[in-house]
Scaffold this active site. Sequence first.
Site, short mmCIF file in Angstrom:
data_model
loop_
_atom_site.label_atom_id
_atom_site.label_comp_id
_atom_site.label_asym_id
_atom_site.label_seq_id
_atom_site.Cartn_x
_atom_site.Cartn_y
_atom_site.Cartn_z
CE LYS A 44 9.47 3.80 0.39
NZ LYS A 44 8.78 3.27 1.41
CG ASN A 68 6.48 1.09 7.98
OD1 ASN A 68 5.76 2.06 7.17
ND2 ASN A 68 6.53 -0.21 7.79
CG LEU A 72 3.79 2.61 -0.22
CD1 LEU A 72 2.58 2.07 -1.24
CD2 LEU A 72 5.04 1.61 -0.71
CG ASN A 126 2.99 -2.43 -1.86
OD1 ASN A 126 1.89 -2.98 -1.31
ND2 ASN A 126 3.61 -1.64 -1.11
CB CYS A 129 1.29 -0.46 1.38
SG CYS A 129 1.64 0.86 2.28
CG ASN A 191 3.35 -5.31 3.06
OD1 ASN A 191 3.72 -4.56 3.97
ND2 ASN A 191 3.20 -4.69 1.83
N GLY A 264 13.89 -7.80 6.30
CA GLY A 264 13.01 -6.64 6.08
C GLY A 264 13.64 -5.66 7.38
#
Lengths: 300, 262
Positions: A44, A68, A72, A126, A129, A191, A264
């Site tokens: 994560k 979702n 984060l 990342n 996101c 992503n 995922g």
Amino acid sequence: MNTAVEIAGVKFKNPVMTASGTFGSGMEYSDFVDLDKLGAIVTKGVANVPWEGNPVPRVAEVYGGMLNAIGLQNPGVDVFIDRDLEFLKKYDTRVIVNVCGKTVEDYLEVVERLSSQERVDMLEINVSCPNVKEGAIAFGQKADALYDITGRIKERAKQPVIMKLSPNVTSISEMAKAAEAGGADAISLINTITGMKIDIHKRKFALANKTGGLSGPAIKPVAVRMVYEASHAVKIPVIGMGGIANAEDAIEFIMAGASAVAVGAMNFHDPYTTLNVVKGIEEYMARYGVSDINELRGIV
Amino acid sequence: MKQKSMAKVISQEVLADGIYDMWLETPIAMDVHAGQFVGVYTVNRAALLPRPISICEVDREASAIRLVYRVVGVGTAEFALYRQGDYISILGPLGNGFPLETAAGKRAVLMGGGIGVPPLLGTAKEIRNSKSAPSQISAVMGYRNSETFLADDFGRYLQLYIASDDGSVGTKGNVIDALRENGIDCDVIFACGPMPMLKGIKDYAKEKGIKAYISLEERMACGVGACLGCICKTKETDSHSHVKNARICTDGPVFDADDLDM
């Protein structure tokens, strides 16, 4: 039969990884899955300090997938090192740490804190996101910003760097090239795709954040197309993900050009999905007489 | 130990309008206690996430669990079609359950509202059979109308008081109205129901200086604590998250009301 793959000098026993944010740091799923059987655990997202994340509802089911907007939430890099990384030391699998931040300095702080950690095999940055207001995707939707942050991270990183790309762009090839030009050792995609759901009975957004990231089998054709385009645009390895539910899906990504794949949202549907993909790939190879998984990469 | 496995449908019947009662044969039964839940999967591949459904009751001799649920969407509508002999995929046992030991030697009340009623039945059964039994125990269940599902079952274990929104049965009003009207004094409350009811119980417990353990509900994805989808706000920094969020699926669904920021 060889199922091992190599990305940026790091060897993986098989090409099956977990997609960041869907597997914690492996602890919760270790009740179901022998983590040693996986190619890598991708953790994560970890920031320099703890993040609260978004208000609830944070998840909503949609046809063939889910939205979702976790935002984060994470305990910060110090707790991550002391607890999660310590836990992962028990296992014989590769560890890829997903790094998030609001500013370039945030990312660099995490990268530096992880640089002395031998258990960390690779970093996944990342910049994609869609659920946080600052940072993250702001670096991942413009080629010059992506090029810039990739370069800044590469200057400091001790481990090989994977840039995780957003599908919420006009040209994935252009973004892949920007990451490569910035010095990325690999890229991973996709992503989640920004989406929205409205509860018509309550006349409200299904998510408190209004928008969220779409994942699950609903996005797989988009992901396969983007992995194909990206892998033809760059020379660095591509890690493919987006709606993988079984070995057939995983092999599609590999044939589209991926060196490795990640499972995922389907971990939520079936906690054994990763293991089934590992097993299914071996069965496919046996059935078609494939001696090395790498023969399949980009075969179409 | 948590597992995803196939369960065999022993029986299914309709208890009230939209409320279904399904017994499942599953090894999970040996490992379950009051207030825990299971994730139930559809065969419809367009609906991927497990539906969190509380365990109403356990029959260890028959290795069976009872799920009493309301049909609210495509998932539960599919479950309602299952018949004896069918198989259904479930994940569990999930969650922490009610801390029954906190009621040892004390006066306990079980409070449930709507589809929050079922888990309190198993709680009634388990608490009556536990070594650390309360000195006194009763239950107050709230319903919309005269469809007081499971009321007879509660009667087997304890004194049941009823509240109904329309006043057709028991006290007209909510469970706290019924608690006051019947002059029930208690030291510990175990509760499950809609958020306004749980907030009311938290406030009531504070007013009376008693403990309340409340079971929360939230949209969930993984059910096992990995995705961080189903959090609730806590007063203090949570030891797992290191922020003021606890995971309802794993740290809960039952929380000490004092620990929550709600």
